[in-house]
Design a protein around this motif. Structure first.
Motif, short mmCIF file in Angstrom:
data_model
loop_
_atom_site.label_atom_id
_atom_site.label_comp_id
_atom_site.label_asym_id
_atom_site.label_seq_id
_atom_site.Cartn_x
_atom_site.Cartn_y
_atom_site.Cartn_z
N ASP A 12 99.76 -32.35 -100.74
CA ASP A 12 100.33 -31.10 -101.27
C ASP A 12 101.76 -30.76 -100.79
OD1 ASP A 12 97.76 -31.02 -102.27
OD2 ASP A 12 97.21 -29.11 -101.39
N PHE A 17 104.49 -24.55 -101.32
CA PHE A 17 104.09 -24.59 -99.91
C PHE A 17 105.30 -24.76 -98.99
CE2 PHE A 17 100.12 -26.33 -101.96
CZ PHE A 17 99.39 -25.17 -101.80
N LEU A 23 103.46 -19.63 -101.51
CA LEU A 23 102.53 -19.68 -100.37
C LEU A 23 103.20 -20.53 -99.30
CD1 LEU A 23 98.70 -20.59 -100.83
CD2 LEU A 23 99.87 -20.12 -98.68
N ASP A 50 98.11 -29.79 -105.56
CA ASP A 50 97.32 -28.59 -105.84
C ASP A 50 97.73 -28.13 -107.25
OD1 ASP A 50 95.41 -26.94 -104.41
OD2 ASP A 50 96.90 -25.34 -104.30
N HIS A 52 96.50 -25.50 -110.11
CA HIS A 52 95.61 -24.43 -110.56
C HIS A 52 96.00 -23.91 -111.95
CE1 HIS A 52 93.98 -24.20 -106.56
NE2 HIS A 52 95.11 -23.79 -106.01
N TRP A 82 94.37 -16.20 -102.15
CA TRP A 82 95.75 -16.63 -101.95
C TRP A 82 96.68 -15.92 -102.93
CZ3 TRP A 82 95.96 -19.22 -97.62
CH2 TRP A 82 94.87 -20.00 -97.22
N HIS A 85 99.70 -19.47 -106.82
CA HIS A 85 100.50 -20.61 -106.37
C HIS A 85 100.12 -21.86 -107.14
CE1 HIS A 85 96.76 -21.07 -104.12
NE2 HIS A 85 97.03 -22.36 -104.08
N TYR A 119 90.28 -27.52 -101.45
CA TYR A 119 91.23 -27.82 -100.38
C TYR A 119 91.28 -29.33 -100.15
CZ TYR A 119 90.81 -22.87 -99.03
OH TYR A 119 90.81 -21.50 -98.99
N LEU A 150 100.67 -30.72 -96.15
CA LEU A 150 100.52 -29.27 -96.06
C LEU A 150 99.17 -28.84 -96.65
CD1 LEU A 150 104.10 -28.48 -97.41
CD2 LEU A 150 103.38 -28.58 -95.00
N ALA A 151 98.53 -27.91 -96.12
CA ALA A 151 98.80 -27.33 -94.81
C ALA A 151 97.82 -27.92 -93.81
CB ALA A 151 98.63 -25.81 -94.87
N PHE A 154 94.39 -26.22 -93.69
CA PHE A 154 93.60 -26.08 -94.91
C PHE A 154 93.44 -27.44 -95.59
CE2 PHE A 154 94.41 -21.75 -93.80
CZ PHE A 154 93.20 -21.15 -94.10
N CYS A 155 94.32 -27.80 -96.48
CA CYS A 155 94.08 -29.00 -97.27
C CYS A 155 94.09 -30.29 -96.45
CB CYS A 155 95.03 -29.06 -98.46
SG CYS A 155 94.63 -27.74 -99.65
N ILE A 180 99.47 -23.10 -91.94
CA ILE A 180 99.57 -21.70 -92.36
C ILE A 180 99.24 -20.82 -91.15
CG2 ILE A 180 98.62 -19.93 -93.90
CD1 ILE A 180 98.02 -22.21 -95.94
#
Ligand code: VGL
Ligand code: ZN
Length: 201
Positions: A12, A17, A23, A50, A52, A82, A85, A119, A150-151, A154-155, A180
């Motif tokens: 990501d 990011f 984000l 990522d 969405h 979130w 993003h 994630y 990143l991050a 998380f991911c 993050i």
């Protein structure tokens, strides 16, 4: 050049990011030159993106009265909400302009199902729905993975833990990842990766 069973997985590294993004992860853009240099050592490079749809259920804007970074209960467990993003086709979803995207053998997109966040590069947040990456890596004989991006908390974290649980040998390069860090989430993630058997370097 590293052996043929090693893959670099770049998580990501997208505009949203990076500083200025929706984000933004502090220092997210600093890792790009180092990742490009590391790509040159690997015979296999995979990028994740990522991705969405607008109105994704992980966006705080879809939940009346909820602020970004609050946590709500989803059918599959707790979910952080979130800022909007990485919307499909937006500039924020594009890779950082300096990332050597040409080196990618595969770009795996995740988070495209409106009702489930994702994630991990391997499973969506229900921890059941596969992305297909496991099959790709296994059918190419790629068993040793280096994760960056990143991050961290998380991911990268969810990807590293899933990969280790699937039996891959996993290294996470902390100097080529940024966090993050919501309420200590970086320390929790580092401990979780360590206990899953991920090598932190
Ligand atoms: C990520 C939060 C939401 C990540 C993706 O790449 O770590 N974090 N979507
Ligand atoms: Zn996302």
């Amino acid at each position: 050049m590293r052996p043929a069973d090693e893959a670099l997985i770049v998580i990501d590294v997208q505009n949203d990011f990076c500083p200025g993004g929706a984000l933004a992860v502090p220092g997210g853009d600093e890792i790009v030159p180092g990742i490009n240099a590391l790509m040159a050592e690997f015979q296999a490079v995979v990028l994740t993106q990522d991705w969405h749809p607008a109105g994704h259920s992980s966006f705080a804007s879809e939940h009346a009265g909820q602020d970004p970074y609050s946590v709500v209960e989803f059918p599959y467990g707790p979910q952080v909400l979130w800022p909007d993003h990485c919307i499909q086709g937006s500039g924020g979803a594009d890779f950082h302009a300096d990332l050597t995207v040409t080196r990618a053998d595969l770009i795996i997109r995740k988070g495209f199902r409106p009702e489930i966040d994702s994630y991990s590069a391997f499973f969506e947040n229900d921890h059941k729905t596969p992305t297909g990456l496991e099959g790709y890596l296994r059918s190419r004989g790629l068993s040793k993975l280096t994760l960056v991006g990143l991050a961290t908390d998380f991911c990268v974290n969810f990807s590293a833990v899933d990969a280790a649980n699937l039996g891959f040998e996993v290294e996470m390069r902390g100097n080529l990842a940024r966090a993050i860090d919501l309420d200590g989430s970086l320390d929790v993630a580092l401990e979780g990766m360590r206990s899953a058997g991920v090598t932190l370097s």
